[in-house]
Write a protein that holds these residues in place. Structure first.
Motif, PDB file in Angstrom:
ATOM      1  N   SER A  71       1.357  -1.208   0.004  1.00 20.95           N
ATOM      2  CA  SER A  71      -0.285   0.081  -0.390  1.00 20.95           C
ATOM      3  C   SER A  71       0.908   1.221  -0.014  1.00 20.95           C
ATOM      4  O   SER A  71       0.995   2.218  -0.891  1.00 20.95           O
ATOM      5  CB  SER A  71      -0.992  -0.130   1.290  1.00 20.95           C
ATOM      6  N   ILE A 169      -6.719  -1.765   0.678  1.00 16.14           N
ATOM      7  CA  ILE A 169      -7.442  -1.197   2.093  1.00 16.14           C
ATOM      8  C   ILE A 169      -8.354  -2.486   2.046  1.00 16.14           C
ATOM      9  O   ILE A 169      -8.506  -2.513   3.795  1.00 16.14           O
ATOM     10  CB  ILE A 169      -7.121  -0.058   1.866  1.00 16.14           C
ATOM     11  N   ILE A 181      -2.432   2.892   9.262  1.00 18.40           N
ATOM     12  CA  ILE A 181      -2.444   2.260   8.072  1.00 18.40           C
ATOM     13  C   ILE A 181      -1.078   3.594   7.430  1.00 18.40           C
ATOM     14  O   ILE A 181      -0.288   3.011   7.049  1.00 18.40           O
ATOM     15  CB  ILE A 181      -3.406   2.176   7.047  1.00 18.40           C
ATOM     16  N   ASN A 236      -7.445   7.120   3.931  1.00 17.32           N
ATOM     17  CA  ASN A 236      -7.993   5.208   4.339  1.00 17.32           C
ATOM     18  C   ASN A 236      -9.057   4.891   5.193  1.00 17.32           C
ATOM     19  O   ASN A 236     -10.375   3.868   5.328  1.00 17.32           O
ATOM     20  CB  ASN A 236      -6.589   5.159   5.328  1.00 17.32           C
TER      21      ASN A 236
END
Length: 290
Positions: A71, A169, A181, A236
């Motif tokens: 990511s 995600i 994250i 996110n």
């Protein structure tokens, strides 16, 4: 009176923040090279996020770190450099419009790799959006022959990276707090970003004493802290509270803010380019139509 859903509030804020990021990149490139911009943007954002979110790292389970790393590179590191190189040749407003292909790319990759099914409208939307992208690149090259519009393909590559990231995600990091994250992403990127900066000639006397570099760093701090650090956490969270395609649809409204900044900065934008932009947005809307 019915309150506005939280996901729409996030979407509006992100549109304003990321819509302003394209002009900040353009201004920062006056004093920095694309490699220096991408590396410093990552390092500044990492510093900010570590200061406010270091305790969140304990919420990341060991087996999730591989997805955090993927990511990080697809959602932050690679696009930062692609946008920086692209905006050395194309206007910031055009870059923002091409970035609106992200929901289309999200849908394609979701169907191919993440078992998300297509509808007929979505399939039509994909083709319409891609046609609009090609028209925008063609019209831009015709209006501004001095600009190398092959660099526009770098924005499309960045959109593909973003599309991978939102699906990852949603599929693999759904239960991890958004702040965790983001902080995990930048922990992974600190060393790669520093290595790029080390070999970019940033630490030379000529660069460090250049007034244009000092001005560029001011723009870059805003871009890194707000446009990357804060926005990354919010995005996110938006992915987790909605769907990948809805979250990536933040790119619908980003061009409105970016176009405004572009006009204020003296960029030209023709009716042909406006028509191509509308074709792209039509394609994006079709991909989201139920």
């Amino acid at each position: 009176m019915k309150s506005i859903p939280k996901k729409w509030i996030y979407l509006i804020i992100l549109s304003a923040v990321w819509g302003s990021s394209f002009i900040l990149i353009k201004k920062a490139l006056i004093g920095l090279t694309p490699l220096q911009l991408g590396a410093l943007r990552t390092l500044f954002a990492a510093t900010f996020l570590l200061l406010i979110g270091f305790p969140y790292l304990k919420k990341i389970e060991i087996h999730k770190w591989k997805w955090i790393a993927i990511s990080a590179f697809l959602g932050t590191f690679i696009p930062a450099f692609l946008f920086a190189f692209a905006e050395t040749e194309i206007d910031s407003a055009v870059a923002s419009i091409l970035n609106s292909t992200t929901p289309i790319m999200t849908l394609i990759l979701g169907a191919v790799l993440f078992s998300i099914t297509f509808t007929r409208n979505q399939l039509i939307g994909v083709f319409v959006g891609l046609i609009g992208s090609m028209l925008l690149i063609w019209s831009g090259a015709d209006v501004n022959p001095d600009q190398n519009y092959w660099y526009a393909t770098l924005i499309l590559l960045a959109s593909i990276c973003y599309a991978f990231n939102v699906n990852i995600i949603k599929r693999h990091l759904q239960e991890i707090p958004a702040m965790a994250i983001a902080v995990g992403n930048f922990i992974v990127l600190i060393i790669p970003a520093f290595l790029v900066l080390l070999f970019s000639d940033f630490f030379t006397t000529e660069t460090l004493h250049n007034p244009e570099v000092h001005t560029a760093l001011g723009y870059l701090v805003i871009l890194a802290v707000v446009g990357t650090g804060v926005a990354k956490v919010m995005f996110n969270k938006l992915v987790q509270m909605s769907t990948p395609v809805f979250a990536s649809s933040v790119t619908y409204t980003i061009p409105i803010i970016a176009l405004l900044w572009g006009f204020l900065d003296g960029e030209t934008f023709t009716l042909w380019q406006g028509g191509a932009a509308l074709v792209i947005l039509l394609g994006v809307l079709l991909t989201n139509r139920k």
